[in-house]
Write a protein that holds these residues in place. Structure first.
Motif, PDB file in Angstrom:
ATOM      1  N   MET A 190      -4.053  10.628  -8.399  1.00  0.00           N
ATOM      2  CA  MET A 190      -4.952  10.812  -7.260  1.00  0.00           C
ATOM      3  C   MET A 190      -5.763   9.549  -7.017  1.00  0.00           C
ATOM      4  N   ILE A 203      -5.190   3.536  -0.236  1.00  0.00           N
ATOM      5  CA  ILE A 203      -5.712   3.626   1.132  1.00  0.00           C
ATOM      6  C   ILE A 203      -6.845   2.627   1.334  1.00  0.00           C
ATOM      7  N   PHE A 243      -3.638   6.884  -5.458  1.00  0.00           N
ATOM      8  CA  PHE A 243      -3.412   7.270  -4.073  1.00  0.00           C
ATOM      9  C   PHE A 243      -4.583   6.850  -3.193  1.00  0.00           C
ATOM     10  N   GLN A 244      -5.795   7.166  -3.656  1.00  0.00           N
ATOM     11  CA  GLN A 244      -6.981   6.837  -2.856  1.00  0.00           C
ATOM     12  C   GLN A 244      -7.209   5.333  -2.802  1.00  0.00           C
ATOM     13  N   PHE A 247       1.276   9.532  -5.321  1.00  0.00           N
ATOM     14  CA  PHE A 247       1.735  10.833  -4.823  1.00  0.00           C
ATOM     15  C   PHE A 247       2.705  11.476  -5.819  1.00  0.00           C
ATOM     16  N   MET A 282       0.815   4.060  -2.843  1.00  0.00           N
ATOM     17  CA  MET A 282       0.487   5.422  -2.443  1.00  0.00           C
ATOM     18  C   MET A 282       1.553   6.391  -2.939  1.00  0.00           C
ATOM     19  N   TYR A 285       0.828  -1.213   0.000  1.00  0.00           N
ATOM     20  CA  TYR A 285       0.000   0.000   0.000  1.00  0.00           C
ATOM     21  C   TYR A 285       0.858   1.258   0.000  1.00  0.00           C
TER      22      TYR A 285
END
Lengths: 125, 520
Positions: free
Chosen positions: A37, A44, A40-41, A21, A17, A13
């Protein structure tokens, strides 16, 4: 090495991420930023789901259903359902953020006829 | 402790109205404004009722779906958030009244969608304030942010790009917050704030908890534009439509400050934030830099709205300094400064909006002799500027006083000096506008005024008050104020600054005193 392997879900993860980023910060194209983006989400979401997983556990549904739960529930036998529920909400948020951002990108494209950030900055000077 | 359905109603009324607006607007467009007004009035009344209950009987709880707290979502309103929710709902109502004419001019074809999104934004803000659940707060944070992205994007010139940058940075902030929630959940197994504050003290030395805390501070810091993370703010607030920046500038960043106070001093016990990791010290120094740098950037601007946007960055510094001082006077100052900022920034952005309404520009050098044309607006500006500088009868004086007292109490003389220096810088950038609008000599200005008039007409402003005489004579300026609905809200905000300043001792002793954690 043991440290990396035993916690491999966290490493995956974090890697994802950071890829997201990097794309958000360094890419000049707005759509690429948006893809960053999204990665990235999603990273999570992956993290949350992986925290719920347990070795040898089953789905969190009681066999006999409503109110007849006479047998004790052992948390260790069931996957924790809460992170999944939280992530359902987070996915809704992710999708709507993505939608709003895409709508904004369409507005930008109509205005400047380009999606390269440096070209737009050149035009707005 | 009392249980009451009032806290949920504060959120539900604007939420349901937001969905009714497209239906009503389909039938009759003008009703949207009145529906917004009605919904927000109800919200304000309920907030005041909740505040009264809190002051009389202590915290008000509501359990969603009647599930008991650690399992279900709980709404808790104590002194701190009762105070903030009253401010936020009241400011939203005043801005809604203000928005009518401004929206009709700037966003003529989009009134229905504007009010729908406007109410969703307010729903998100009020929800963030009343909720007692960490994940629920994330959801409301995103509701508010998404509405804000959309509202900013419909602005002029560079608005879509500014909004896009806000989307990227705002999403990083929200994701960091979400990660913090995840770390807390795997370590403590709860999402309820009150429950977490019971469980966490045993885990304070765990690295997971410290990382979660850092994620919270950075994530919320991004959302509230704390200094090095403020890059998205000036563009977004400058290019947003007037009514939108008038709503967002006083509310969104301040709700961020409230969330920071809540996390640092309720979810985590104060001794964690102060002693175990030196986060309060770091925050105070960041705040000091924010106050100075924000003010210097504000001085460098020639656009009135952009200057105010940088001023927001500086003022966030004041609030964070109050939080970072972490003593009774400092935190009282921070909470009172949230009130001050909400009223002052809404007043100043409303003035900017009124000037844009008449002039079609917010360039300061076009403000020459503006006080003759818009005396009420410019008086409101003077009161707002005085409050920002901190001149006695205004509420800004009292919040700065508490911040200085807090710094003295903490024996941090540097902070005292910085608060005073930053006030001086405030004087510098507000005096420039005052000089242009009030004191610029007429004779020197006549030739300029002709150019100015051309600029007005080019910008599409409807400044009917300025007319050129025939021939070479100077332009005459007649009084030409903005419409009544804008004036009413300007007067309410300006009067609020003065009245709240006079009442501030009472506010501190009845509400804020109980909002500050008892250990201080």
């Amino acid at each position: 090495m043991e440290f990396v392997i035993s916690k491999f879900n966290y490493w995956i993860y974090i890697t994802l991420m950071m890829i997201g980023f990097y794309a958000m910060m360094r890419k000049r194209n707005l759509v690429k930023k948006l893809v960053g983006m999204n990665i990235f989400q999603t990273a999570i979401i992956l993290y949350f789901i992986s925290t719920a997983a347990k070795k040898g556990a089953t789905i969190p549904i009681m066999e006999h259903g409503h109110g007849e739960a006479v047998h004790a529930v052992h948390a260790a036998q069931y996957v924790n359902p809460l992170p999944h529920v939280l992530m359902l909400t987070a996915i809704v948020v992710l999708v709507s953020t993505f939608g709003v951002a895409l709508a904004i990108i369409i507005m930008i494209h109509r205005k400047y006829k380009t999606l390269e950030e440096d070209e737009i900055l050149e035009l707005t000077k | 402790m009392t249980t009451s359905p009032l806290p949920i109603l504060i959120v539900v009324v604007p939420l349901i109205s937001a969905f009714l607006i497209p239906i009503v607007g389909w039938w009759k467009r003008n009703l949207c404004y009145y529906l917004t007004f009605a919904a927000l009035s109800i919200s304000v009344l309920i907030s005041i009722a909740v505040l009264n209950t809190v002051v009389a009987h202590g915290a008000v709880h509501y359990y969603l779906g009647n599930w008991d707290p650690p399992w279900g979502i709980e709404y808790v309103v104590d002194h701190l958030n009762a105070f903030v929710v009253v401010i936020m709902s009241f400011i939203s109502l005043v801005v809604a009244i203000y928005s009518k004419r401004s929206v009709e001019q700037e966003l003529a074809g989009k009134i229905v969608y504007f009010y729908c999104t406007f109410l969703l934004l307010i729903t998100g803000l009020l929800g963030m304030v009343v909720t007692g659940d960490m994940f629920n707060l994330y959801v409301f944070l995103e509701v508010a942010s998404l509405a804000a992205y959309a509202l900013i994007a419909i602005g002029e010139k560079g608005a879509p790009l500014a909004s896009f940058r806000y989307v990227i940075l705002g999403t990083i902030g929200a994701c960091f917050y979400l990660l913090g929630v995840g770390y807390l959940y795997i370590a403590a197994g709860s999402l309820n704030m009150a429950d977490l504050s019971q469980i966490l003290p045993d885990l304070y030395h765990s690295k997971v908890i410290i990382v979660a805390f850092i994620f919270f501070v950075v994530g919320v810091g991004l959302k509230m534009a704390l200094f090095p993370l403020h890059a998205w703010l000036p563009d977004a607030y400058t290019y947003a439509p007037s009514a939108v920046s008038t709503l967002i500038a006083p509310t969104m960043t301040k709700v961020g400050c409230y969330v920071l106070i809540r996390i640092m001093f309720t979810v985590f016990k104060p001794h964690f934030s102060i002693e175990l990791i030196p986060v309060t010290t770091i925050l105070s120094w960041i705040a000091v830099v924010a106050m100075i740098v924000g003010s210097i950037f504000a001085i460098a601007q020639t656009d009135f709205k952009r200057m105010l946007s940088y001023s927001v960055v500086a003022q966030i510094g004041y609030i964070v300094l109050g939080i970072g001082l972490a003593n009774r006077a400092g935190l009282t100052g921070a909470v009172l400064h949230i009130l001050n900022e909400a009223f002052t920034k809404s007043c100043l952005f409303a003035v900017a909006g009124a000037i844009v309404y008449k002039m079609g520009t917010s360039d300061m050098y076009q403000f020459r002799n503006l006080y003759k044309m818009m005396p009420v607006t410019m008086t409101a500006f003077i009161i707002g500027a005085f409050s920002m500088i901190g001149i006695p009868p205004t509420v800004g004086f009292f919040s700065k006083l508490y911040l200085i007292l807090g710094s003295i109490h903490a024996k941090q003389w540097v902070f005292v000096a910085v608060i005073l220096l930053s006030s001086v810088l405030n004087v510098v950038y507000f005096y420039r506008v005052i000089e242009l609008a009030f004191l610029q000599p007429r004779e020197l200005a006549t030739k300029k005024e002709r150019e100015v008039l051309q600029v007005y007409s080019q910008n599409g402003g409807n400044a009917t008050g300025i007319r050129m005489r025939d021939g070479e004579g100077p332009a005459t300026i007649a009084m030409d104020e903005v419409p009544l609905s804008m004036l009413v809200s300007l007067v309410v905000m300006a009067a609020g600054i003065l009245i709240l300043g006079i009442l501030s001792t009472g506010i501190v002793s009845t509400v804020i005193r109980f909002a500050v954690p008892t250990v201080f």
